[in-house]
Design a protein around this motif. Structure first.
Motif, short mmCIF file in Angstrom:
data_model
loop_
_atom_site.label_atom_id
_atom_site.label_comp_id
_atom_site.label_asym_id
_atom_site.label_seq_id
_atom_site.Cartn_x
_atom_site.Cartn_y
_atom_site.Cartn_z
N ASN A 3 0.86 -1.19 0.00
CA ASN A 3 0.00 0.00 0.00
C ASN A 3 0.89 1.23 0.00
N THR A 4 1.08 1.83 -1.17
CA THR A 4 2.02 2.94 -1.28
C THR A 4 1.40 4.27 -0.89
N GLN A 5 0.13 4.29 -0.52
CA GLN A 5 -0.52 5.55 -0.17
C GLN A 5 0.23 6.27 0.94
N ALA A 6 0.71 5.52 1.94
CA ALA A 6 1.44 6.15 3.05
C ALA A 6 2.85 5.61 3.16
N GLU A 7 3.35 4.92 2.11
CA GLU A 7 4.63 4.24 2.21
C GLU A 7 5.75 4.88 1.41
N ALA A 8 5.45 5.78 0.48
CA ALA A 8 6.51 6.32 -0.38
C ALA A 8 6.42 7.83 -0.50
N LEU A 9 7.58 8.43 -0.61
CA LEU A 9 7.73 9.87 -0.80
C LEU A 9 8.52 10.09 -2.08
N GLY A 10 8.12 11.05 -2.90
CA GLY A 10 8.80 11.31 -4.16
C GLY A 10 9.68 12.55 -4.09
N ILE A 11 10.87 12.45 -4.67
CA ILE A 11 11.78 13.59 -4.77
C ILE A 11 12.21 13.72 -6.23
N ILE A 12 12.00 14.91 -6.80
CA ILE A 12 12.34 15.17 -8.20
C ILE A 12 13.38 16.29 -8.25
N PHE A 13 14.35 16.12 -9.15
CA PHE A 13 15.41 17.12 -9.35
C PHE A 13 15.14 17.83 -10.68
N PRO A 14 14.51 19.00 -10.64
CA PRO A 14 14.00 19.64 -11.87
C PRO A 14 15.07 20.18 -12.80
N ASN A 15 16.28 20.45 -12.30
CA ASN A 15 17.31 21.07 -13.12
C ASN A 15 18.34 20.08 -13.67
N LEU A 60 13.37 19.68 -5.70
CA LEU A 60 14.54 20.41 -5.21
C LEU A 60 15.11 21.23 -6.36
N VAL A 61 14.68 22.47 -6.47
CA VAL A 61 15.08 23.30 -7.60
C VAL A 61 16.42 23.96 -7.33
N ARG A 62 17.10 24.30 -8.43
CA ARG A 62 18.41 24.94 -8.32
C ARG A 62 18.36 26.37 -8.85
N PRO A 91 13.18 25.90 -2.96
CA PRO A 91 14.12 26.75 -3.70
C PRO A 91 15.37 27.01 -2.89
N PRO A 92 16.49 27.35 -3.55
CA PRO A 92 17.70 27.69 -2.79
C PRO A 92 17.51 28.96 -1.98
N PHE A 93 18.16 29.02 -0.84
CA PHE A 93 18.18 30.18 0.05
C PHE A 93 16.84 30.46 0.72
N ALA A 94 15.88 29.53 0.61
CA ALA A 94 14.62 29.72 1.33
C ALA A 94 14.84 29.62 2.83
N GLN A 95 15.82 28.80 3.24
CA GLN A 95 16.26 28.70 4.62
C GLN A 95 17.78 28.77 4.63
N LYS A 96 18.36 28.97 5.79
CA LYS A 96 19.80 29.16 5.84
C LYS A 96 20.58 27.93 5.39
N ASN A 97 19.98 26.73 5.51
CA ASN A 97 20.68 25.52 5.09
C ASN A 97 20.36 25.11 3.65
N LEU A 98 19.51 25.88 2.96
CA LEU A 98 19.19 25.59 1.55
C LEU A 98 20.05 26.48 0.66
N LYS A 99 20.85 25.85 -0.18
CA LYS A 99 21.75 26.59 -1.05
C LYS A 99 21.69 26.02 -2.46
N ILE A 100 22.40 26.65 -3.40
CA ILE A 100 22.45 26.12 -4.76
C ILE A 100 23.36 24.91 -4.74
N TYR A 101 22.79 23.75 -5.00
CA TYR A 101 23.54 22.52 -4.87
C TYR A 101 24.26 22.17 -6.17
N THR A 102 25.28 21.31 -6.02
CA THR A 102 26.00 20.78 -7.18
C THR A 102 25.48 19.40 -7.55
#
Length: 380
Positions: A3-15, A60-62, A91-102
């Motif tokens: 039952n994936t309704q509560a079992e999976a989380l998706g992460i997409i890298f748009p850039n 996770l946008v860059r 987005p990057p810089f939304a929080q102090k630990n969010l930056k433009i990633y490599t």
């Protein structure tokens, strides 16, 4: 079936792989490139996740993410406008630990606190440089059945020419691997071999706690890239399984491949393969049906709603709101939203971005190996 309704989380890298199509991403990310007449590339991944019961999806946008945010909005079209979970854009810089990633490790480390508070057991990570209608529920079940630490999605194919001979701006990685049964035995980084390979789609499944542990261990060692720096180094002590995808996929690796993948959808069998099974959702634009004026001629085209056709079009993909003037001709073209082709103009092998105006009686032509691109908002 899990039952994936509560079992999976998706992460997409748009850039992912933006540098392969610099013209198309000057005002947007790879994930928000228009495709197949009325969709964006991200629509295919998000819709596939939603159909698998995944209701918690993060992007996770860059950079260049305004177009993506405008397209996705609250996520209502994908049933992701929710109080808990739903659609999240980091987005990057939304929080102090969010930056433009490599690389992915840096990107994931910036949201580690978010991941630690979620309740889903599994995580699916994916790049956004392809249109694919994949059954993520089946993928998760295969991961569980194999008792793998990590599962990678691949297809047997030749390495795309644009990756073998990339432009000078290309600074990212692609991967192939050797298999021992279904277990990944060796990973190759940016190989140059010709012929059929086990080509990675950069789609991964693992447990959330496993991913957090990998992030912690990798970040302190200064690693940036998930596959090259982590998975490839630990194949001997991790059970990394491979999941073969044999369905239809449109991979965008260059402007030429973008044009060719749109043209492939003019063949009915390809269109049916991409859209068979689960529906693909996209942003709704309430518009009139396309109007074909007396005297117009349309042959083998994909035409979205809101268009007005007074001239002739053949082997073309038209997005919403395109207007083809009286006596105008377009052949083998991809015309983005609200493009206006003036009376008597002639286009062949042209890609126009949004809100382009082609003046009356102008003649523009490319060829099958080089398509002319007209930037957003330009008047020719």
């Amino acid at each position: 079936m899990v039952n994936t309704q509560a079992e999976a989380l998706g992460i997409i890298f748009p850039n992912s792989y933006d540098s392969l199509v610099p013209e198309l991403v000057s005002d947007r990310s790879m994930s928000s490139i228009p495709f197949a007449s009325r969709y964006r590339l991200c629509d295919f991944l998000i819709s596939s996740m939603v159909h698998a019961g995944i209701s918690n999806i993060s992007l996770l946008v860059r950079n260049n993410y305004h177009s993506l945010m405008d397209h996705l909005g609250s996520g209502r079209e994908w049933d992701l406008a929710r109080k808990k979970g739903g659609l999240n854009i980091f987005p990057p810089f939304a929080q102090k630990n969010l930056k433009i990633y490599t690389g992915r490790i840096e990107a994931l480390e910036s949201i580690k606190g978010f991941l630690a508070t979620q309740h889903e057991k599994y995580i699916i990570m994916a790049d956004a440089n392809m249109a694919i209608n994949i059954d993520f529920k089946e993928l998760i079940q295969a991961h569980i059945d194999s008792k793998a630490d990590m599962t990678m999605v691949y297809r047997k194919q030749e390495i795309p020419e644009a990756l073998l001979y990339p432009n000078s701006n290309f600074h990212e990685f692609y991967y192939t691997f050797d298999l021992d049964g279904t277990r990944v035995k060796k990973i190759y980084v940016n190989p140059k071999e010709h012929g059929e390979q086990n080509f990675s789609f950069n789609i991964y499944v693992c447990e959330r706690e496993t991913l957090i542990r990998i992030i912690d261990e990798s970040y302190v060692h200064g690693y940036s890239y998930f596959t090259r720096d982590v998975i490839a180094r630990h194949l001997s002590d991790m059970n990394v399984q491979a999941y073969e995808y044999d369905g239809y996929v449109a991979q965008i690796n260059s402007v030429k491949s973008y044009f060719e993948e749109n043209m492939r959808l003019l063949q009915e069998e390809n269109l049916d393969q991409l859209f068979k099974g689960n529906s693909i959702y996209t942003k709704v634009r309430d518009d009139n049906p396309t109007r074909y004026v007396n005297g117009s001629c349309v042959k083998n085209c994909l035409v979205a709603d809101g268009c007005v056709i007074e001239g002739e079009i053949e082997n073309c993909v038209l997005f919403r709101g395109v207007k083809i003037g009286k006596g105008a001709k377009a052949k083998n073209c991809v015309l983005f939203q609200d493009t206006k082709v003036g009376d008597g103009a002639s286009l062949e092998y042209i890609i126009t971005d949004k809100n382009v105006t082609i003046s009356p009686n102008k003649y523009l032509s490319g060829n099958d190996s080089f398509q002319v691109y007209v930037a957003k908002g330009q008047t020719v």
